[in-house]
Design an enzyme around this catalytic site. Structure first.
Site, PDB file in Angstrom:
ATOM      1  N   LYS A  50       0.872  -0.942  -0.093  1.00 59.46           N
ATOM      2  CA  LYS A  50      -0.255   0.139  -0.004  1.00 59.46           C
ATOM      3  C   LYS A  50       0.867   1.396   0.350  1.00 59.46           C
ATOM      4  O   LYS A  50       0.754   2.482  -1.104  1.00 59.46           O
ATOM      5  CB  LYS A  50      -0.852  -0.212   0.983  1.00 59.46           C
ATOM      6  CG  LYS A  50      -2.236  -1.010   1.233  1.00 59.46           C
ATOM      7  CD  LYS A  50      -2.847  -0.808   2.453  1.00 59.46           C
ATOM      8  CE  LYS A  50      -4.295  -2.043   2.165  1.00 59.46           C
ATOM      9  NZ  LYS A  50      -4.675  -2.872   3.620  1.00 59.46           N
ATOM     10  N   GLN A  94      -5.095  -1.004   9.942  1.00 56.86           N
ATOM     11  CA  GLN A  94      -4.882  -2.530   8.828  1.00 56.86           C
ATOM     12  C   GLN A  94      -5.086  -3.546  10.206  1.00 56.86           C
ATOM     13  O   GLN A  94      -4.948  -3.673  11.219  1.00 56.86           O
ATOM     14  CB  GLN A  94      -3.119  -2.676   9.268  1.00 56.86           C
ATOM     15  CG  GLN A  94      -3.018  -4.321   8.327  1.00 56.86           C
ATOM     16  CD  GLN A  94      -3.597  -4.994   6.725  1.00 56.86           C
ATOM     17  OE1 GLN A  94      -3.493  -3.413   5.889  1.00 56.86           O
ATOM     18  NE2 GLN A  94      -4.049  -5.297   6.192  1.00 56.86           N
ATOM     19  N   ASP A 117     -10.876   3.221   4.484  1.00 61.85           N
ATOM     20  CA  ASP A 117     -11.493   1.791   4.065  1.00 61.85           C
ATOM     21  C   ASP A 117     -13.372   1.336   4.412  1.00 61.85           C
ATOM     22  O   ASP A 117     -13.204   0.651   3.690  1.00 61.85           O
ATOM     23  CB  ASP A 117     -10.495   0.834   5.373  1.00 61.85           C
ATOM     24  CG  ASP A 117      -9.742   0.242   5.128  1.00 61.85           C
ATOM     25  OD1 ASP A 117      -9.386  -0.026   4.478  1.00 61.85           O
ATOM     26  OD2 ASP A 117      -8.796  -0.353   5.678  1.00 61.85           O
TER      27      ASP A 117
END
Ligand code: NAP
Length: 280
Positions: A50, A94, A117
Site C-alpha cells: 500500500k 491494518q 477503508d
C-alpha cells in the site's frame, strides 16, 4: 467458447494512472497514514504494498508501525493525532489487530472523512442509505471491474457468496444501488449450488479454495472471484474452480490478477477523494 478474462492488473493500472494525474494537478500532496500494530507477516506485506503504491501515484504515504503490545489507549491517541493532522487525508488501520485491542472501537475513532477503508459506521450507513461517503476498497474495485467488462447490472440476478462487513455486505449494497437483484449466501444457505446456477453474476467472497465448481455455473455467467487461498503446493487459488469455470462462464476474474490489484488502486482513489472533499 471460453470466458472473457477480466484483467484486474490492467484496470488497476489505468485507475492508478488516473489517480496520479489528478493528484499531480493539486497544489498539495494528499497524505495517507497506514497504521500497523504487531508483526503479522501477511499484514506487513499488505502495508508495504500500500505504501509503495501510494508513493508511486504521488501521494504522501507513511506507515506507522507499532509493537504488538501497544495498548488500545495508545492506538486511540495516535488516531486522534492523525484525525487532527491537516496533512493526513486518509487513515487506514491494518486489520486484524492484536486480540487485546477492540477493532470496532478503533475503527469508530477514525474521522469518517479520513476513513479510506470505508469501515466507520457513518460510511457504512451512507452506503446503506445511498448517500455520498467513502466506500470500502474491495467492493468498489469489484464494481469497477464489472463496469470495465461492460456487464449489465440493471435487473441482473446477482449472487454474493459471503456476508462479511469488508466484502460481502458492501458489495451487495453497491449492486442493489445499481439495480441488480441480489441474493446474499452464507454458511447457513441451503442449496448453494442451485443459487449459483440461477445467478447471472456470482461474487465469491468466502475464503475456501475452489468451492464453486464448474457444474454450479450458468452458461455465460459473470464470475468475480474475491477469495485468496494458498494451496499446499504454495500457489494461490480463488474460491471458484477457475479451469472448470473458464469454458462455461461469460467473463471471469483470475486469481491472482483479478480483484486483488483493484483493492489497492481503490484505496489510492479513496485517499484522493478524501483529500479533495476535505481541502476544497
Ligand atoms: P470472512 O469474513 O471470513 O467471511 C467469509 C464469508 O463466507 C462469511 O460470511 C461466511 O458465512 C461465508 N462462508 C463460509 N463458508 C461458507 C460456505 N460453505 N458456503 C457459503 N458461505 C460460506 O472473509 P472476507 O474477509 O469476506 O474474505 C473472503 C475471502 O476474500 C478471503 O479469501 C479473503 O482473503 C479474500 N479477500 C480478498 C481481498 C482482495 O483484495 N482480493 C480483499 C478482502 C478479502 P457466515 O457469515 O455464515 O460465517
Amino acid at each position: 467458447m471460453t470466458a472473457q478474462i477480466i484483467d484486474g492488473r490492467a484496470v488497476a493500472a489505468a485507475l492508478r494512472e488516473n489517480v496520479a494525474a489528478r493528484a499531480s494537478a493539486l497544489p498539495y500532496r494528499p497524505g495517507l497514514a497506514v497504521v500497523l500494530v504487531g508483526d503479522d507477516p501477511a499484514s506487513r506485506v499488505y502495508v508495504r504494498n500500500k505504501d509503495k503504491a501510494a508513493l508511486q501515484v504521488g501521494l504522501h504515504a507513511r506507515t506507522i508501525a507499532l509493537p504488538a503490545d501497544t495498548t488500545e489507549a495508545a492506538l486511540l491517541a495516535l488516531i486522534k493525532n492523525l484525525n487532527d493532522d491537516p496533512q493526513t487525508d486518509g487513515i487506514l488501520v491494518q486489520l486484524p489487530l492484536p486480540a487485546h485491542i477492540r477493532s470496532d472501537i478503533v475503527l469508530r475513532a477514525i474521522d469518517p472523512a479520513k476513513d479510506v477503508d470505508g469501515f466507520h459506521p457513518d460510511n457504512v450507513a451512507a452506503l446503506a442509505l445511498g448517500e455520498p461517503g467513502l466506500v470500502p476498497c474491495t467492493p468498489r474495485g469489484i464494481l469497477r471491474l464489472l463496469e470495465h467488462a461492460q456487464i449489465p447490472l440493471r435487473g441482473a440476478k446477482a449472487l454474493v457468496i459471503g456476508r462479511s462487513n469488508i466484502v460481502g455486505k458492501p458489495v451487495a449494497a453497491l449492486l442493489v444501488a445499481q439495480n441488480a437483484t441480489v441474493t446474499i449466501a452464507h454458511s447457513a444457505t441451503r442449496d448453494l449450488a442451485g443459487e449459483c446456477r440461477r445467478a447471472e453474476i456470482v461474487i465469491a467472497a468466502v475464503g475456501r479454495a475452489e468451492m464453486v465448481r464448474g457444474d454450479w455455473i450458468a452458461p455465460g455467467a459473470t464470475l468475480i472471484d474475491v477469495g485468496i487461498n494458498r494451496t499446499d503446493a504454495g500457489t494461490l487459488v480463488g474460491d471458484i474452480a477457475y479451469a472448470e469455470a473458464l469454458p462455461i462462464a461469460g467473463a471471469i476474474t483470475p486469481v491472482p490478477g483479478g480483484v486483488g490489484p483493484m483493492t489497492i488502486a481503490c484505496l489510492l482513489e479513496n485517499t484522493l477523494t478524501a483529500a479533495i472533499a476535505r481541502r476544497h
